[in-house]
Design a protein around this motif. Structure first.
Motif, PDB file in Angstrom:
ATOM      1  N   LEU A  98      14.433  -7.622   7.909  1.00  0.00           N
ATOM      2  CA  LEU A  98      12.994  -7.517   7.126  1.00  0.00           C
ATOM      3  C   LEU A  98      13.464  -7.520   5.764  1.00  0.00           C
ATOM      4  N   ASN A  99      14.616  -6.847   5.190  1.00  0.00           N
ATOM      5  CA  ASN A  99      14.729  -6.869   3.752  1.00  0.00           C
ATOM      6  C   ASN A  99      14.768  -7.936   3.089  1.00  0.00           C
ATOM      7  N   LEU A 101       8.105  -2.030   3.696  1.00  0.00           N
ATOM      8  CA  LEU A 101       7.613  -0.782   4.142  1.00  0.00           C
ATOM      9  C   LEU A 101       8.078  -0.681   5.678  1.00  0.00           C
ATOM     10  N   SER A 102       8.084  -1.892   6.342  1.00  0.00           N
ATOM     11  CA  SER A 102       8.418  -1.806   7.999  1.00  0.00           C
ATOM     12  C   SER A 102      10.064  -1.514   8.104  1.00  0.00           C
ATOM     13  N   ALA A 103      10.650  -2.114   7.150  1.00  0.00           N
ATOM     14  CA  ALA A 103      12.219  -1.893   7.168  1.00  0.00           C
ATOM     15  C   ALA A 103      12.620  -0.371   6.588  1.00  0.00           C
ATOM     16  N   LEU A 104      11.762   0.112   5.823  1.00  0.00           N
ATOM     17  CA  LEU A 104      12.002   1.619   5.590  1.00  0.00           C
ATOM     18  C   LEU A 104      11.448   2.526   6.792  1.00  0.00           C
ATOM     19  N   ALA A 105      10.427   2.256   7.288  1.00  0.00           N
ATOM     20  CA  ALA A 105      10.147   3.024   8.707  1.00  0.00           C
ATOM     21  C   ALA A 105      11.004   2.986   9.675  1.00  0.00           C
ATOM     22  N   GLN A 126      17.779   7.583   6.810  1.00  0.00           N
ATOM     23  CA  GLN A 126      16.849   7.647   5.451  1.00  0.00           C
ATOM     24  C   GLN A 126      17.694   8.301   4.484  1.00  0.00           C
ATOM     25  N   ASN A 127      18.694   9.161   4.776  1.00  0.00           N
ATOM     26  CA  ASN A 127      19.427   9.854   3.568  1.00  0.00           C
ATOM     27  C   ASN A 127      20.735   9.354   3.530  1.00  0.00           C
ATOM     28  N   LYS A 128      21.105   8.426   3.907  1.00  0.00           N
ATOM     29  CA  LYS A 128      22.639   7.934   4.008  1.00  0.00           C
ATOM     30  C   LYS A 128      23.075   6.952   3.332  1.00  0.00           C
ATOM     31  N   SER A 129      22.077   5.859   3.126  1.00  0.00           N
ATOM     32  CA  SER A 129      22.664   4.456   2.712  1.00  0.00           C
ATOM     33  C   SER A 129      22.346   4.085   1.392  1.00  0.00           C
ATOM     34  N   ILE A 130      22.822   3.421   0.648  1.00  0.00           N
ATOM     35  CA  ILE A 130      22.185   2.708  -0.692  1.00  0.00           C
ATOM     36  C   ILE A 130      21.128   1.641  -0.150  1.00  0.00           C
ATOM     37  N   GLU A 131      21.275   1.095   0.817  1.00  0.00           N
ATOM     38  CA  GLU A 131      20.154   0.544   1.259  1.00  0.00           C
ATOM     39  C   GLU A 131      18.812   0.979   1.401  1.00  0.00           C
ATOM     40  N   THR A 146       1.641   6.380  -6.220  1.00  0.00           N
ATOM     41  CA  THR A 146       2.396   5.914  -5.207  1.00  0.00           C
ATOM     42  C   THR A 146       3.843   5.560  -5.526  1.00  0.00           C
ATOM     43  N   ALA A 147       3.749   4.599  -6.443  1.00  0.00           N
ATOM     44  CA  ALA A 147       4.974   4.085  -7.062  1.00  0.00           C
ATOM     45  C   ALA A 147       6.097   5.095  -7.337  1.00  0.00           C
ATOM     46  N   LEU A 148       5.304   6.370  -7.937  1.00  0.00           N
ATOM     47  CA  LEU A 148       6.397   7.278  -8.399  1.00  0.00           C
ATOM     48  C   LEU A 148       6.971   8.034  -7.142  1.00  0.00           C
ATOM     49  N   ASP A 149       6.304   8.397  -5.977  1.00  0.00           N
ATOM     50  CA  ASP A 149       6.814   8.887  -4.915  1.00  0.00           C
ATOM     51  C   ASP A 149       7.841   8.162  -4.349  1.00  0.00           C
ATOM     52  N   TYR A 150       7.842   6.890  -4.389  1.00  0.00           N
ATOM     53  CA  TYR A 150       9.013   5.852  -3.618  1.00  0.00           C
ATOM     54  C   TYR A 150      10.242   5.928  -4.851  1.00  0.00           C
ATOM     55  N   LEU A 151       9.597   5.804  -6.115  1.00  0.00           N
ATOM     56  CA  LEU A 151      10.916   5.813  -6.972  1.00  0.00           C
ATOM     57  C   LEU A 151      11.577   7.000  -7.325  1.00  0.00           C
ATOM     58  N   LEU A 152      10.986   8.392  -7.324  1.00  0.00           N
ATOM     59  CA  LEU A 152      11.559   9.399  -7.249  1.00  0.00           C
ATOM     60  C   LEU A 152      12.473   9.938  -6.033  1.00  0.00           C
ATOM     61  N   LYS A 153      11.955   9.166  -4.809  1.00  0.00           N
ATOM     62  CA  LYS A 153      12.661   9.392  -3.569  1.00  0.00           C
ATOM     63  C   LYS A 153      14.223   8.755  -3.837  1.00  0.00           C
ATOM     64  N   ALA A 154      14.049   7.425  -4.188  1.00  0.00           N
ATOM     65  CA  ALA A 154      15.243   6.601  -4.553  1.00  0.00           C
ATOM     66  C   ALA A 154      16.129   7.191  -5.607  1.00  0.00           C
ATOM     67  N   ASN A 155      15.515   8.033  -6.396  1.00  0.00           N
ATOM     68  CA  ASN A 155      16.500   8.648  -7.495  1.00  0.00           C
ATOM     69  C   ASN A 155      17.201   9.727  -7.156  1.00  0.00           C
ATOM     70  N   GLU A 156      16.253  10.390  -6.117  1.00  0.00           N
ATOM     71  CA  GLU A 156      17.088  11.797  -5.337  1.00  0.00           C
ATOM     72  C   GLU A 156      18.020  11.310  -4.417  1.00  0.00           C
ATOM     73  N   LEU A 157      18.034  10.044  -3.727  1.00  0.00           N
ATOM     74  CA  LEU A 157      18.993   9.454  -2.926  1.00  0.00           C
ATOM     75  C   LEU A 157      20.176   8.866  -3.699  1.00  0.00           C
ATOM     76  N   LEU A 158      19.900   8.321  -4.749  1.00  0.00           N
ATOM     77  CA  LEU A 158      20.993   7.843  -5.784  1.00  0.00           C
ATOM     78  C   LEU A 158      21.847   8.753  -6.222  1.00  0.00           C
ATOM     79  N   ASN A 159      21.494   9.892  -6.718  1.00  0.00           N
ATOM     80  CA  ASN A 159      22.081  11.201  -7.036  1.00  0.00           C
ATOM     81  C   ASN A 159      23.182  11.676  -6.076  1.00  0.00           C
ATOM     82  N   GLN A 160      23.009  11.465  -4.953  1.00  0.00           N
ATOM     83  CA  GLN A 160      23.900  11.994  -3.647  1.00  0.00           C
ATOM     84  C   GLN A 160      24.820  10.932  -3.608  1.00  0.00           C
TER      85      GLN A 160
END
Length: 396
Positions: free
Chosen positions: A21-22, A42-46, A54-59, A79-93
């Motif tokens: 899907l990606n 969106l299908s890939a993320l769901a 959802q909290n484990k991979s760089i993908e 809406t963009a910020l919702d996803y971008l800030l989530k990505a930032n939270e993941l990358l910090n880990q």
């Protein structure tokens, strides 16, 4: 096909389907089909979330980045910020590439800027610049970040800082775009001209207004040289075979005209104005020969006081080519002969090249008149001169 195959094999959620899907979304994005790309991302993320990853991979982080960027380009910034800030939270880990992180922070800064949250936009843009400085980021990326900060400070009415960062962006950009005619400099030069005008620094404003004109002129000159437009089209060339980028070229010509008309009366020296009008006229030869005639005559009129015979030779030859395009061979021959008459006054270097070019145009004119003997005579004389010129381009 891979996606359909995996869906049949696994008949449910699976990491291989997420990857497919990606990949499909990536190609939709490359084909400039953002809605289809967004649907697949969106299908890939769901599916990733249903798989508990959802909290484990760089993908997963990159999926959020891609979705956020697509929403940002649709101007759906929250809406963009919702996803971008989530990505930032993941990358910090995660242990991630600095390039991915700075690109993400860049997107966040731009989304906040579009929302009007300038404090947050400044915060994230400053973070990017600090990372780029710490890890010796590329000049191109640092330039883009400085430009974002310049835009932010302008909106905050802090002209001093806006100019500081926009000037930094310009200096960095100038160092990696080697050619003066690079169109990537235009927006930045315009912003600097505007900022210095707002700041009341008319000397610096004039510097960047003139540079903008110089960039347009260089682009037109490069294009004119590469296409040899002043010699008109080759015999037998149809309209459909002419360059498809003529519209882009005339767009730059129109922008140069606008700059000339809007600049201060004494900002340009007369010879510079003549040269610019010549480049404008040359750029219109394929798309609008009547405009070529209009701006060639303007240049000739300005040149009367200057008495520059090289300009007269080139402009008369250009008028000959334009009239030939308009099926006026008599006028074309007349302007070609005028160019030949003036050519004898030129220095040796300019005389030989311009003589060859004018004889070629004269040959074209006689050819359109069906006077093949005179056409061949002028072509042969032109070719003979071209063969003596040292530059391989002219020999060709």
């Amino acid at each position: 096909r891979a996606l359909v195959t995996y869906q049949k094999i696994y008949n449910g959620d699976h990491q291989s389907i997420v990857t497919s899907l990606n990949n499909v979304a990536y190609f939709y994005r490359a084909l400039n089909k953002p809605n289809q790309a967004l649907d697949k991302y969106l299908s890939a993320l769901a599916m990733t979330e249903r798989l508990g990853q959802q909290n484990k991979s760089i993908e997963t982080a990159i999926l959020n980045i891609n979705i956020g960027d697509l929403y940002r380009k649709k101007n759906e910034n929250q809406t963009a910020l919702d996803y971008l800030l989530k990505a930032n939270e993941l990358l910090n880990q995660l242990d991630v590439d600095i390039q991915i992180l700075t690109n993400l922070l860049n997107s966040i800064a731009q989304a906040y800027e579009r929302q009007g949250d300038l404090a947050k936009a400044e915060e994230y843009a400053t973070k990017i610049l600090n990372i780029q400085t710490r890890f010796n980021g590329s000049k191109k990326e640092s330039s883009e970040t400085c430009e974002i900060l310049g835009d932010i400070y302008k909106q905050k009415d802090d002209l001093k800082k806006a100019i500081e960062y926009m000037q930094k962006a310009y200096d960095l950009k100038k160092s990696f775009y080697k050619t003066h005619s690079n169109s990537n400099m235009i927006s930045l030069v315009q912003k600097l001209a505007s900022l210095y005008k707002l700041d009341g620094n008319l000397k610096q404003n004039k510097t960047y207004v003139l540079e903008e004109m110089s960039i347009y002129a260089s682009i037109l000159s490069d294009d004119s040289t590469s296409k040899s437009t002043e010699n008109n089209s080759d015999i037998g060339t149809t309209e459909s075979e002419k360059s498809n980028d003529s519209t882009i070229t005339t767009d730059y010509a129109a922008k140069l005209i606008e700059c000339i008309e809007n600049c201060e009366p004494n900002a340009l020296e007369s010879q510079q104005k003549v040269d610019y009008y010549y480049q404008i006229a040359s750029s219109y030869l394929e798309a609008s020969p009547t405009k070529t005639i209009e701006y060639s005559l303007k240049a000739l009129d300005l040149n009367e006081k200057l008495g520059n015979n090289l300009s007269k030779v080139k402009l008369n030859r250009l008028l000959a080519a334009a009239n030939l395009s308009l099926n006026n061979p008599n006028k074309s021959i007349s302007f070609s002969l005028k160019s030949l008459e003036l050519n004898s006054s030129l220095g040796k270097k300019d005389r030989e090249l311009n003589l060859a070019l004018t004889l070629k145009t004269l040959g074209d004119s006689f050819y359109s008149f069906n006077d093949l003997d005179k056409s061949l005579e002028n072509y042969e004389e032109s070719a003979k001169i071209f063969k003596t010129l040292p530059t391989s381009k002219y020999n060709e």
